[in-house]
Design a protein around this motif. Structure first.
Motif, short mmCIF file in Angstrom:
data_model
loop_
_atom_site.label_atom_id
_atom_site.label_comp_id
_atom_site.label_asym_id
_atom_site.label_seq_id
_atom_site.Cartn_x
_atom_site.Cartn_y
_atom_site.Cartn_z
N VAL A 134 0.86 -1.18 0.00
CA VAL A 134 0.00 0.00 0.00
C VAL A 134 0.90 1.23 0.00
O VAL A 134 1.83 1.32 0.80
N PRO A 135 0.67 2.18 -0.92
CA PRO A 135 1.49 3.40 -0.93
C PRO A 135 1.33 4.21 0.36
O PRO A 135 0.36 4.03 1.10
N PRO A 136 2.27 5.11 0.65
CA PRO A 136 2.18 5.93 1.86
C PRO A 136 0.88 6.74 1.93
O PRO A 136 0.29 7.08 0.91
N ALA A 137 0.49 7.05 3.15
CA ALA A 137 -0.77 7.77 3.39
C ALA A 137 -0.50 9.21 3.80
O ALA A 137 0.49 9.51 4.45
N HIS A 138 -1.42 10.10 3.42
CA HIS A 138 -1.43 11.48 3.90
C HIS A 138 -2.42 11.56 5.04
O HIS A 138 -3.47 10.91 5.00
N TYR A 139 -2.11 12.36 6.03
CA TYR A 139 -3.00 12.55 7.17
C TYR A 139 -3.40 14.01 7.21
O TYR A 139 -2.58 14.89 6.98
N SER A 140 -4.68 14.27 7.50
CA SER A 140 -5.14 15.65 7.56
C SER A 140 -6.12 15.84 8.71
O SER A 140 -6.87 14.93 9.06
N LEU A 141 -6.05 17.02 9.30
CA LEU A 141 -6.95 17.41 10.39
C LEU A 141 -8.04 18.27 9.77
O LEU A 141 -7.78 19.35 9.26
N LYS A 142 -9.26 17.76 9.77
CA LYS A 142 -10.38 18.44 9.12
C LYS A 142 -11.41 18.84 10.16
O LYS A 142 -11.44 18.30 11.27
#
Length: 158
Positions: A119-127
């Protein structure tokens, strides 16, 4: 009805750009037995993160509360884009709108394919989601990781 419509439309006058910082301190993938199928292995991801955000600019006279959530965005090995909520919090007062939190995912983080292998790397975001007293819900993003975070190889659970 005209007064309610005027209140709802006036909320669009207040444009806020909250600033925050999000850092993933560690990511661990553990292989364990699936919940309903004891003979099937499934990878679970445990994310430790640090959040610092000032969400006070989002509060004005028509803000009832904020729904704040941390989301992992990744594409699985089959090419399907996933957006998974791994942590959330409700902020009801402007005094509580400065967030400084270090913790781990609140909800189970697993992939449908049962494995984070390839699985490719993940981005994390605070929404966030601004819930007004009157009017439409508005959504936004307060912080995002600058670099994607790779999933490490899974470890077997002891």
């Amino acid at each position: 009805m005209v007064l309610l419509a005027a209140i709802a439309l006036s909320s669009f006058v207040f444009i806020a750009n909250p600033q925050g910082d999000l850092a993933i301190s560690s990511l661990k993938v553990v292989s364990s037995n699936a919940r309903r199928y004891p003979n099937k292995k499934q990878d679970l991801a445990f994310v430790h993160f640090n959040i610092t955000a000032d969400l006070a600019p989002l509060f004005h006279w028509n803000t009832k509360q904020l729904f704040l959530y941390l989301e992992a965005e990744y594409t699985n090995a089959k090419g399907t884009k996933n957006e998974v909520v791994i942590w959330d919090r409700i902020v009801r007062r402007k005094e509580d709108a400065f967030i400084k939190f270090a913790g781990k995912n609140k909800y189970m983080f697993r992939d449908v394919s049962s494995s984070f292998k390839n699985v490719p790397p993940a981005h994390y975001s605070l929404k966030y989601n601004v819930m007004p007293y009157v009017g439409v819900l508005t959504y936004g993003e307060a912080a995002r990781t600058t670099e994607p975070v790779a999933f490490p190889p899974s470890q077997s659970r002891l």
